[in-house]
Scaffold this active site. Sequence first.
Site, PDB file in Angstrom:
ATOM      1  N   ASP A   1       3.583 -54.477  41.368  1.00  0.00           N
ATOM      2  CA  ASP A   1       4.963 -54.072  41.124  1.00  0.00           C
ATOM      3  C   ASP A   1       5.588 -54.920  40.020  1.00  0.00           C
ATOM      4  OD1 ASP A   1       7.266 -52.600  41.342  1.00  0.00           O
ATOM      5  OD2 ASP A   1       8.046 -53.678  43.071  1.00  0.00           O
TER       6      ASP A   1
ATOM      7  N   SER B   1      16.242 -56.266  41.469  1.00  0.00           N
ATOM      8  CA  SER B   1      14.800 -56.117  41.274  1.00  0.00           C
ATOM      9  C   SER B   1      14.398 -56.566  39.875  1.00  0.00           C
ATOM     10  CB  SER B   1      14.389 -54.655  41.482  1.00  0.00           C
ATOM     11  OG  SER B   1      14.632 -54.248  42.803  1.00  0.00           O
TER      12      SER B   1
ATOM     13  N   HIS C   1       8.644 -50.718  39.463  1.00  0.00           N
ATOM     14  CA  HIS C   1       9.437 -49.594  39.956  1.00  0.00           C
ATOM     15  C   HIS C   1      10.772 -49.459  39.226  1.00  0.00           C
ATOM     16  CE1 HIS C   1      11.322 -52.788  42.513  1.00  0.00           C
ATOM     17  NE2 HIS C   1      12.400 -52.055  42.322  1.00  0.00           N
TER      18      HIS C   1
END
Length: 350
Positions: free
Chosen positions: A133, A216, A102
């Site tokens: 992901d 992230s 993402h």
Amino acid sequence: MMIFGLRFFVGVSAVRSVAQAFVVAATAPRRGFFSAPHHVAPGSTSSLSEDQTLRSVVKVFVTLVEPDYTQPWSFFSEEDVVGSGFLVEDGEQKIRILTNAHVVAHASEIRVRRHGETKRFKARAIGVSNDCDLALLAVDDVDFFRKASHPLRPLRWAPDLPRLFEDVACVGYPLGGESICATRGVVSRVDAMPYSRGSPPALVVQIDAAINSGNSGGPAVDHQGHVAGVAFSGYAGDADNIGYLIPASVAVNFLTEVAAKRQRLKTTPIAATTTTTSSKSKKKKFSTKATTPEQDEVADVSLCSFGVNVQRLENEALQRLASSDRPDDEGGVLVTRVALGSSCADAVQP
């Protein structure tokens, strides 16, 4: 006068004691987070130092153009986002950068920056899995590796799933500053949940270390400096200190699948259309030598599926209905649908 002199003498002694304490603390050997704890077995795999681990974490700069799904052929304005990534060794024995899918979704340009430096290097995605992901990035500029102030080394993976109460440190570039950041916490829970919207539930590790926007794709390392998981989400509800990691085993499987998929892309026959001058007819030639699959093709991998839909037996009536021959059974799942042609089509019936 004697009283004041006594008070002055006591004050000087106290100051000297504090100063000596600071000197002892400054000269004493520092025990960092990566110091081996007492339960580490002797002869285990050597780990990277704290400085080497920090140098293996990079900041990811992404310029993205997200499509407007409410209006066909329309796009939103360009947006700049940042994330984290770290050096890994992929299945082709090459040093790559691992981050979240993402982070680089809808990217028109990807650049990475090493820890403690200012130059940004252009990167490209060579493997993506929305189910996991995870995304694998490659940097073609050799100066990224050769002209680094210190040798760049890939991080190593933890061999096992982290246990409850085990300490981990999340390293990345969250909001609140430009330099690298490290937060420390413990493993709070091991559960299953989807990594992204629409993906099947998979194994996750919950920690109480702060994971904010920008974390992230960063690694969560244990005491030995091994990567226990990849930070990918923080809880956005009315709760504090809840973060989630993608376990190392899932990430290692992703790297293996990307290497296998890229190998298949390289050996896939490519059709090239040619026209002869005599008959003006078009003929197709097939060649196993790919022109630019490594530059253009992105290995898209996904999680495997048994092809079944299940319902948890939490209702007592459903439990009695599903376990009529075994009345003492409690819990379990009820198979509601089996996909045609799946691996379970002939073995499981709804």
